[in-house]
Design a protein around this motif. Structure first.
Motif, mmCIF file in Angstrom:
data_model
loop_
_atom_site.group_PDB
_atom_site.id
_atom_site.type_symbol
_atom_site.label_atom_id
_atom_site.label_comp_id
_atom_site.label_asym_id
_atom_site.label_seq_id
_atom_site.Cartn_x
_atom_site.Cartn_y
_atom_site.Cartn_z
ATOM 1 N N VAL A 95 0.848 -1.197 0.000
ATOM 2 C CA VAL A 95 0.000 0.000 0.000
ATOM 3 C C VAL A 95 0.878 1.240 0.000
ATOM 4 O O VAL A 95 2.076 1.170 0.298
ATOM 5 N N THR A 96 0.281 2.384 -0.304
ATOM 6 C CA THR A 96 0.966 3.668 -0.172
ATOM 7 C C THR A 96 0.578 4.295 1.157
ATOM 8 O O THR A 96 -0.350 3.836 1.842
ATOM 9 N N ASP A 97 1.243 5.399 1.509
ATOM 10 C CA ASP A 97 0.997 5.983 2.834
ATOM 11 C C ASP A 97 -0.360 6.664 2.950
ATOM 12 O O ASP A 97 -0.781 7.040 4.043
ATOM 13 N N GLY A 98 -1.065 6.859 1.822
ATOM 14 C CA GLY A 98 -2.429 7.369 1.920
ATOM 15 C C GLY A 98 -3.341 6.413 2.655
ATOM 16 O O GLY A 98 -4.362 6.831 3.226
ATOM 17 N N VAL A 99 -2.990 5.116 2.695
ATOM 18 C CA VAL A 99 -3.765 4.109 3.419
ATOM 19 C C VAL A 99 -3.401 4.128 4.898
ATOM 20 O O VAL A 99 -4.262 4.248 5.774
ATOM 21 N N THR A 100 -2.120 4.042 5.197
ATOM 22 C CA THR A 100 -1.711 3.944 6.606
ATOM 23 C C THR A 100 -1.869 5.246 7.365
ATOM 24 O O THR A 100 -2.018 5.251 8.581
ATOM 25 N N GLU A 101 -1.845 6.382 6.640
ATOM 26 C CA GLU A 101 -1.964 7.685 7.308
ATOM 27 C C GLU A 101 -3.383 8.244 7.266
ATOM 28 O O GLU A 101 -3.595 9.443 7.450
ATOM 29 N N ARG A 102 -4.364 7.420 7.028
ATOM 30 C CA ARG A 102 -5.763 7.841 7.064
ATOM 31 C C ARG A 102 -6.114 8.274 8.481
ATOM 32 O O ARG A 102 -5.882 7.543 9.454
ATOM 33 N N ARG A 103 -6.679 9.499 8.637
ATOM 34 C CA ARG A 103 -6.872 10.077 9.966
ATOM 35 C C ARG A 103 -8.342 10.422 10.212
ATOM 36 O O ARG A 103 -9.087 10.740 9.293
ATOM 37 N N GLU A 104 -8.689 10.367 11.486
ATOM 38 C CA GLU A 104 -9.969 10.856 11.992
ATOM 39 C C GLU A 104 -9.677 11.587 13.286
ATOM 40 O O GLU A 104 -9.512 10.986 14.349
ATOM 41 N N GLY A 105 -9.535 12.922 13.187
ATOM 42 C CA GLY A 105 -9.110 13.686 14.348
ATOM 43 C C GLY A 105 -7.670 13.353 14.700
ATOM 44 O O GLY A 105 -6.766 13.446 13.867
ATOM 45 N N SER A 106 -7.446 12.948 15.937
ATOM 46 C CA SER A 106 -6.089 12.590 16.367
ATOM 47 C C SER A 106 -5.777 11.113 16.130
ATOM 48 O O SER A 106 -4.645 10.674 16.337
ATOM 49 N N ARG A 107 -6.737 10.314 15.698
ATOM 50 C CA ARG A 107 -6.505 8.896 15.445
ATOM 51 C C ARG A 107 -5.940 8.692 14.048
ATOM 52 O O ARG A 107 -6.276 9.434 13.113
ATOM 53 N N MET A 108 -5.092 7.687 13.881
ATOM 54 C CA MET A 108 -4.549 7.334 12.575
ATOM 55 C C MET A 108 -4.588 5.811 12.431
ATOM 56 O O MET A 108 -4.353 5.073 13.384
ATOM 57 N N LEU A 109 -4.909 5.336 11.224
ATOM 58 C CA LEU A 109 -4.995 3.895 11.000
ATOM 59 C C LEU A 109 -3.653 3.226 11.291
ATOM 60 O O LEU A 109 -3.585 2.265 12.071
ATOM 61 N N GLY A 110 -2.561 3.714 10.679
ATOM 62 C CA GLY A 110 -1.208 3.240 10.965
ATOM 63 C C GLY A 110 -0.943 1.827 10.482
ATOM 64 O O GLY A 110 -1.817 1.118 9.969
ATOM 65 N N ASP A 111 0.312 1.409 10.684
ATOM 66 C CA ASP A 111 0.723 0.065 10.261
ATOM 67 C C ASP A 111 0.023 -1.019 11.077
ATOM 68 O O ASP A 111 -0.378 -2.054 10.533
ATOM 69 N N ASP A 112 -0.146 -0.758 12.378
ATOM 70 C CA ASP A 112 -0.785 -1.763 13.233
ATOM 71 C C ASP A 112 -2.253 -1.943 12.852
ATOM 72 O O ASP A 112 -2.776 -3.070 12.814
ATOM 73 N N GLY A 113 -2.945 -0.820 12.574
ATOM 74 C CA GLY A 113 -4.350 -0.931 12.173
ATOM 75 C C GLY A 113 -4.507 -1.666 10.863
ATOM 76 O O GLY A 113 -5.446 -2.467 10.690
ATOM 77 N N LEU A 114 -3.587 -1.399 9.935
ATOM 78 C CA LEU A 114 -3.645 -2.104 8.655
ATOM 79 C C LEU A 114 -3.416 -3.604 8.868
ATOM 80 O O LEU A 114 -4.098 -4.449 8.265
ATOM 81 N N ALA A 115 -2.464 -3.947 9.719
ATOM 82 C CA ALA A 115 -2.192 -5.363 9.993
ATOM 83 C C ALA A 115 -3.395 -6.037 10.631
ATOM 84 O O ALA A 115 -3.715 -7.198 10.317
ATOM 85 N N ASP A 116 -4.114 -5.317 11.513
ATOM 86 C CA ASP A 116 -5.290 -5.898 12.146
ATOM 87 C C ASP A 116 -6.379 -6.218 11.124
ATOM 88 O O ASP A 116 -7.058 -7.251 11.222
ATOM 89 N N VAL A 117 -6.544 -5.313 10.177
ATOM 90 C CA VAL A 117 -7.546 -5.565 9.139
ATOM 91 C C VAL A 117 -7.131 -6.748 8.279
ATOM 92 O O VAL A 117 -7.944 -7.609 7.906
ATOM 93 N N LEU A 118 -5.817 -6.845 7.975
ATOM 94 C CA LEU A 118 -5.338 -7.915 7.102
ATOM 95 C C LEU A 118 -5.511 -9.292 7.756
ATOM 96 O O LEU A 118 -5.737 -10.298 7.052
ATOM 97 N N THR A 119 -5.434 -9.366 9.066
ATOM 98 C CA THR A 119 -5.587 -10.666 9.731
ATOM 99 C C THR A 119 -6.969 -11.271 9.518
ATOM 100 O O THR A 119 -7.151 -12.486 9.669
#
Length: 881
Positions: free
Chosen positions: A818-842
């Protein structure tokens, strides 16, 4: 002593301004007239005028006026003001009231003189002055009567007089429609009940002008003329009497009685008398008997159209004519414009313009009184009357301070009806009304100008709010219909060598749009003349009338040669006739000129027997200039967007290759309106037999500037890889090429790899991750781990030491890039990040590559409510089990 029973009650409140006195007089007059108490109207109006004057002028407070009719044969009127401490003259035999012409105390003097009983009542907050007028005894059932007339002097009506009874609910919708209404207008009750009455009425609808039908329906009582559009599309002039009532539950509605305009005597109320004149000279009595003088003495309508219509009606009655008309001069006084008629067919081209000075087809009698004993002997003397059957006419000018402001005329079907004596009477009446007409005209003109300015401001905002060509065309039409015209058509011209094309058609009646569009499609378009201003276009009207005539002949079993032919259905005949009526009035064309080129034409039309007024044409011309620029801007934007999107599409691979033994799926989203490619890019391509290259990268920034670097990177990767260079060598040479761009160079993160599918299943990959988010590997057991190590990004350092890493994908494994537009998706102070992406992939175990990519994108979109602000690319590769 029995209790007084109130059988009728009416109340109104008037503000403390001078015009409230006239309004109060009109209120009392209309109330008593509606109750059939004409005998006491004059005294009641005089007394009310004086008492309200004391309240709103001298005391400076609001005034409440209450009219009560009791069962004892009397009327009581009360005037309440908010000034209880004001001194009042008290009857005292030893005290004189002084001069009766002075302002103070005259109201009570009149009460003592005219009223049968009167009095004053005080409270802590107001003062109530009341008077009672006894009604004369009269036979039961008698309300008013006219003199005995010979049969030849009776009003003319059809053999069967039909009175349409239409009831309109509080929302303006028709709730009742009787059989005579069906016979008069052609609509059945089922067709109109529940629809707004305004859909059927032909009422003036220009910005800021006149009383509308909605306002007339809100009045307690109203009489006047307007038009009803019949089922065949023609406008039927009617005379109407409206009465507002309420049912037992208190729900208000309006009962409308309508007859054909020439049968108005059936409904028209007797002419009201003016306030009592204190003089008793024969001259005063002669003047008070003149119908036009009665009109002058009563409060005139507030709007210009109402004033002009009542003027022509009173003028016709005054000279016992068959028709009357009033024309107003344009601002430069070179033309007269038809503003009000009575007794002429279909308002005889309202707003039609006639030149003033003498000559063929001109109005030669405008500046001086004129009497024509027989128009057949002087053809063209009064163009307005041509073809109407009128033979004699008297016309007089309306002048204010020596300046021509209009012309008033009365005509008759018989020759020799009028002499100089009638001309003098009409001129005297015209002199009395000229100033009021001019004042109302200036007031209307000011309202129109304010309304026009507001209309143009709103139009400019709407047109500036879109760059879509089709939406701009729709806005142009919707802003003109029905405010400026009954229908509108927009023609566009693609370039100077193209013919005008019919692009949009709109009619105020949606059922007429298809017929109108079909008619205009058969008519050659107007010539694209760049000359500013509106020009008349007769082709649609001529074509419509020809089509209607042919359809009517065929419906009778006759073709063009008079022989029997195919007979069309009744529906087709009705449609053709209705279309002819819809476009039968004046049609004008305004050029759409932008950047010194005609890009189209705006066509506006009126229904049969209607024309445009000059102020509306000037407003339409202003609108056409704004609309032309908006349409040209939309065209330029569409062209540039198409070019940009075509160039952007060339930066992406046309299609994904089929990789044997490996599922490949890509999802790409470019940020920014109109962008198909931004700073993110991807590519999958064959290098040589059995080997495939893949890449996913992110150029610093978004938009066209970043897209230029993506093009350089994608094409360089393909070229270098096919030349046999390994992954590190490919990226090092690409880094040098980016640095050679100088000031146009941009940072670039890139994941590049080579893929070798295995015949027995699985695949071997060699990957270089240059500053890019690390690829993630999903195993069959649901575990997720990074598949590479981070290395320096491109476009920063000249000397790079890059290396490639090797990994094997087993059956069922997934590699997600993925590009950083996926991992850096934000909602206020929250960010999806690498860990969030990994959680979805599991959660994607067992899914295909397409399903994995779709689940990742759905999770990214749902993570935040706002639209993504960065480009995004997702590349998923899976080895099937």
């Amino acid at each position: 002593m029995g209790r007084t029973v109130i059988t009728a009650r009416a109340a109104a409140t008037f503000e403390p301004v001078g015009r409230s006195v006239a309004a109060a007089r009109a209120f009392v007059r209309d109330t008593l007239q509606g109750w059939g108490l004409a005998e006491v109207i004059d005294d009641a109006v005089v007394l009310t005028s004086e008492l309200v004057t004391n309240a709103v002028v001298h005391a400076g407070t609001a005034a409440d006026v209450l009219c009560l009719h009791d069962g004892e044969g009397s009327v009581r009127v009360e005037v309440v003001d908010r000034y209880p401490d004001r001194g009042l003259p008290v009857q005292d035999l030893g005290r004189h009231y002084g001069d009766p012409d002075r302002e103070g105390g005259r109201g009570l003097l009149l009460c003592s003189s005219l009223a049968d009983r009167w009095g004053v009542e005080y409270t802590a907050t107001d003062k109530r002055v009341w008077f009672r007028l006894d009604l004369p005894e009269r036979p039961v059932g008698t309300r008013s009567a006219g003199p005995v007339l010979p049969d030849s002097a009776l009003p003319v009506a059809d053999a069967r007089v039909r009175v349409a009874v239409v009831q309109v609910d509080s929302g303006g919708a028709v709730s009742s429609w009787n059989g005579d209404a069906h016979e008069l207008f052609g609509y059945t009750s089922e067709q109109v009940v529940g629809k707004p009455l305004t859909d059927l009425t032909a009422w003036p609808q220009t910005p800021g002008i006149g009383t509308g039908i909605a306002e007339a329906l809100a009045l307690s009582r109203w009489e006047g003329s307007y038009g009803i559009r019949g089922a065949d599309g023609r406008t039927i002039p009617v005379y109407a009497s409206h009465l507002r009532v309420r049912d037992a539950g208190g729900e208000p509605s309006t009962v409308c009685l309508l007859v054909r305009d020439h049968e108005r005597a059936v409904l028209q109320s007797p002419a009201r008398g003016s306030a009592s004149d204190t003089t008793n000279t024969s001259e005063s009595r002669e003047r008070s008997a003149d119908p036009f003088e009665i009109f002058i003495g009563s409060p005139p309508p507030d709007d210009l159209d109402g004033l002009l219509q009542r003027t022509v009606e009173r003028a016709r009655d005054m000279l016992d004519g068959d028709a009357a008309f009033l024309l107003l001069a344009t601002d430069d006084e070179t033309e007269l414009e038809v503003r009000a008629t009575t007794g002429l067919p279909s308002a005889r081209q309202r707003f039609a313009r006639v030149p003033v000075e003498a000559g063929t087809g001109r109005y030669g009698s405008a500046r001086m009184p004129s009497v024509h004993e027989d128009l057949a002997a002087v053809p063209g003397a009064v163009p307005l009357l041509e073809g109407t059957g009128m033979r004699s006419v008297v016309t007089v000018p309306l002048k204010v301070e020596g300046r021509l402001t209009g012309s008033l005329g009365v005509s008759a079907e018989a020759p020799g009806r009028y002499t100089n004596e009638e001309a003098l009477r009409l001129q005297f009446a015209a002199d009395r009304i000229a100033l009021a007409v001019e004042s109302a005209r200036l007031t209307e003109l000011e309202r129109l100008r304010r309304g026009s300015l507001s209309f143009l401001v709103e139009a400019s905002d709407l047109l500036a709010g879109t760059l879509d060509r089709d939406q701009t065309l729709a806005l142009m039409a919707q802003m003109t219909v029905p405010t400026l015209a009954s229908w509108c058509a927009v023609y566009t011209i693609a370039d100077q060598s193209s013919e005008p094309e019919l692009s949009y058609v709109l009619h105020e009646d949606e059922d007429r749009i298809d017929g109108l569009k079909a008619l205009l499609a058969k008519v050659p378009p107007p010539d694209p003349v760049p000359t500013p201003g509106a020009r008349v276009w007769t082709a649609p009207g001529d074509a419509a009338h020809s089509a209607a005539l042919r359809t009517s002949l065929r419906s009778l079993g006759l073709d063009q040669t008079g022989l029997s032919g195919d007979r069309p259905s009744a529906g087709v005949t009705g449609t053709t006739l209705a279309t002819a009526a819809a476009v039968g009035g004046e049609t004008v064309v305004l050029p759409l000129v932008a950047r010194n080129r005609v890009i189209g034409m705006l066509t506006l039309g009126k229904p049969t027997e209607e024309r445009f007024r000059q102020e509306i044409l000037e407003l339409a011309e202003d609108l056409s200039r704004r609309a032309a620029l908006a349409l040209d801007n939309a065209r330029l934007y569409s062209e540039r967007t198409a070019i940009s999107q075509s160039l952007q599409r060339s930066l992406l691979p046309p299609e994904l290759p089929e990789v044997p033994g490996v599922e490949v799926e890509v999802i790409y989203r470019a940020a920014g309106e109109g962008n198909e490619v931004g700073g993110d890019f991807y590519d999958i391509f064959p290098i040589r037999d059995g080997a495939y290259g893949f890449a996913i990268g992110d150029v610093c920034g978004t938009g066209p500037e970043a897209a230029a670097v993506t093009g350089l990177a994608r094409h360089a990767l393909r070229l270098l890889a096919r030349e046999g260079f390994g992954g590190p060598a490919v990226l090092e040479r690409l880094n040098a090429a980016i640095l050679d761009e100088g000031s146009r160079s941009r940072f670039l993160t890139l994941l590049y790899g080579e893929l070798w599918p295995k015949p027995e299943g699985g695949a071997t990959l060699k990957i270089v991750c240059a500053g890019h988010p690390l690829p993630l590997r999903l195993r069959q057991d649901g575990s997720v781990e990074p598949a590479a190590e981070p290395q320096p990004l491109l476009g920063v350092l000249e000397d790079l030491e890059l290396y490639e890493e090797t990994l094997t994908l087993d059956p069922g494994d997934v590699l997600l890039c993925v590009t950083d537009g996926v991992t850096e998706r934000r909602e206020g102070s929250r960010m999806l990040g690498d860990d969030g992406l990994a959680d979805v992939l599991t959660t994607c175990t067992g899914l295909t590559a397409g399903a994995v990519a779709a689940r990742i994108m759905r999770a990214v979109e749902r993570f935040a409510a706002d639209a993504p602000s960065d480009d995004m690319a997702i590349l998923a590769m899976r080895v099937p089990e």
